[in-house]
Design an enzyme around this catalytic site. Structure first.
Site, PDB file in Angstrom:
ATOM      1  N   ASP A 108       6.334  32.004 -37.221  1.00  0.00           N
ATOM      2  CA  ASP A 108       6.864  32.802 -36.258  1.00  0.00           C
ATOM      3  C   ASP A 108       8.026  31.942 -35.645  1.00  0.00           C
ATOM      4  O   ASP A 108       8.924  32.061 -35.455  1.00  0.00           O
ATOM      5  CB  ASP A 108       6.086  31.985 -35.408  1.00  0.00           C
ATOM      6  N   GLY A 112      -0.207  32.842 -44.039  1.00  0.00           N
ATOM      7  CA  GLY A 112      -1.391  31.577 -43.764  1.00  0.00           C
ATOM      8  C   GLY A 112      -3.046  32.156 -44.358  1.00  0.00           C
ATOM      9  O   GLY A 112      -2.797  31.052 -45.196  1.00  0.00           O
ATOM     10  N   LYS A 119      -0.387  36.951 -31.268  1.00  0.00           N
ATOM     11  CA  LYS A 119       0.702  37.403 -31.933  1.00  0.00           C
ATOM     12  C   LYS A 119       1.363  37.513 -30.802  1.00  0.00           C
ATOM     13  O   LYS A 119       2.427  37.142 -30.516  1.00  0.00           O
ATOM     14  CB  LYS A 119       0.139  38.385 -32.011  1.00  0.00           C
ATOM     15  N   GLY A 134       1.613  36.253 -42.615  1.00  0.00           N
ATOM     16  CA  GLY A 134       0.735  36.378 -43.966  1.00  0.00           C
ATOM     17  C   GLY A 134      -0.621  37.277 -43.941  1.00  0.00           C
ATOM     18  O   GLY A 134      -1.208  38.301 -45.056  1.00  0.00           O
ATOM     19  N   LYS A 184       9.147  39.798 -38.274  1.00  0.00           N
ATOM     20  CA  LYS A 184       8.189  38.552 -39.071  1.00  0.00           C
ATOM     21  C   LYS A 184       6.983  39.699 -39.329  1.00  0.00           C
ATOM     22  O   LYS A 184       6.374  40.115 -38.555  1.00  0.00           O
ATOM     23  CB  LYS A 184       8.214  37.925 -37.714  1.00  0.00           C
TER      24      LYS A 184
HETATM   25  C1  X2W Z   1       2.367  28.198 -41.548  1.00  0.00           C
HETATM   26  C2  X2W Z   1       3.198  28.843 -43.131  1.00  0.00           C
HETATM   27  C3  X2W Z   1       2.567  30.152 -42.614  1.00  0.00           C
HETATM   28  C4  X2W Z   1       2.374  30.634 -41.831  1.00  0.00           C
HETATM   29  C5  X2W Z   1       1.531  27.128 -42.420  1.00  0.00           C
HETATM   30  O1  X2W Z   1       0.729  26.686 -43.238  1.00  0.00           O
HETATM   31  O2  X2W Z   1       0.138  28.452 -42.711  1.00  0.00           O
HETATM   32  C6  X2W Z   1       2.642  25.843 -40.385  1.00  0.00           C
HETATM   33  O3  X2W Z   1       1.287  26.195 -40.004  1.00  0.00           O
HETATM   34  P1  X2W Z   1       1.516  32.668 -41.043  1.00  0.00           P
HETATM   35  O4  X2W Z   1       0.603  33.597 -41.813  1.00  0.00           O
HETATM   36  O5  X2W Z   1       2.552  33.609 -40.109  1.00  0.00           O
HETATM   37  O6  X2W Z   1       0.326  32.822 -40.446  1.00  0.00           O
HETATM   38  N1  X2W Z   1       2.567  26.434 -41.491  1.00  0.00           N
HETATM   39  C7  X2W Z   1       3.417  24.164 -40.182  1.00  0.00           C
HETATM   40  O7  X2W Z   1       2.859  30.968 -40.459  1.00  0.00           O
HETATM   41  O8  X2W Z   1       2.207  31.837 -42.204  1.00  0.00           O
END
Ligand code: X2W
Length: 252
Positions: free
Chosen positions: A160, A42, A215, A11, A8
């Protein structure tokens, strides 16, 4: 499937994936592991929303996703970030294919809480056929965390959660959370092995702090009957050697 490792990539690390990271993937493949990457994005979604003056809000780690936010999340995750990772892998001689969880029926989801969160998915089913097909062709599947409902409505899924669901469905031996530190540190030394109880104690004692808390909590949450081991590894240094995978191993 035997010997599958799911990584995983959050972002916040996708811009910082380094040569040792790609070297580690080569090493994993040499050791006979099949590699699957599930990524987030994210921060990149935040910056596009900000540039459009769209407010964004998280409730219990889930982004409140209006129709407009969903369109942007899908564009950034399945477009920009997904392609960025695939390009970097290909540049490092790692053949890969970028897809979204909504492709090939991989991730089916229900609305988690439509009233409160809008278009956010709770995964109800994982179909591994497309992932297996790519792995059989020696591609690294790079998967964006977008699911779809039974009626083919796309939904935004926490990365995650998507990674944990995909790792379980594949019967993966390990789920690795790729971060910007080499593992959980105690007095500047990486802890090789720990448990959820010990982690709670370390959070209480302030040994685990700041950005490491979400994390490790995400890592703990993904432990289950079918996924008995998760690891925190670094995207900036070599995390796989001939002997072992370096980082912090978390088991129940
Ligand atoms: C996340 C998807 C992306 C994510 C979002 O919109 O940010 C929800 O919260 P990271 O960088 O791993 O935090 N979706 C529903 O999880 O990115």
């Amino acid at each position: 499937m035997s010997k599958v490792v799911v990584l995983k990539c959050g972002g916040s690390i996708v811009d910082e994936l380094s040569e040792p990271f790609f070297g580690s993937l080569h090493e994993l493949k040499k050791q006979g592991y099949k590699v699957v990457i599930v990524h987030g994005g994210g921060p990149a979604i935040n910056s596009v929303l900000q540039s459009m003056n769209v407010q964004t809000q998280f409730i219990n780690g889930q982004r409140k996703t209006t129709k407009q936010v969903l369109d942007i999340a899908e564009m950034v995750l399945a477009g920009q970030i997904n392609k960025q990772i695939v390009r970097a892998l290909e540049q490092n001689n790692l053949t890969s294919a970028g897809i979204a969880g909504s492709d090939g029926g991989i991730l089916t989801a229900d609305f988690l809480n439509e009233k409160e969160l809008g278009y956010v998915g709770q995964i109800s089913n994982v179909q591994i056929h497309l992932i297996k097909t790519l792995l059989d062709g020696d591609y690294i599947p790079v998967i964006a965390p977008i699911a779809r409902t039974e009626d083919h409505q796309p939904l935004n899924v926490n990365a995650d959660t998507a990674a944990a669901a995909i790792a379980s469905a594949l019967g993966a031996k390990k789920l690795l959370f790729v971060t910007d530190v080499p593992g959980i540190l105690k007095e500047k030394q990486v802890i090789n092995h720990t448990t959820p109880d010990e982690i709670e104690e370390m959070i209480g004692a302030g040994i685990i702090n700041g950005g490491m808390i979400p994390k490790v909590q995400a890592a703990i949450k993904s432990l289950s009957q079918s996924l008995k081991e998760v690891m925190i590894v670094s995207g900036q240094s070599m995390f796989v050697t001939e002997q072992s995978i370096l980082g912090t191993k978390i088991t129940m």
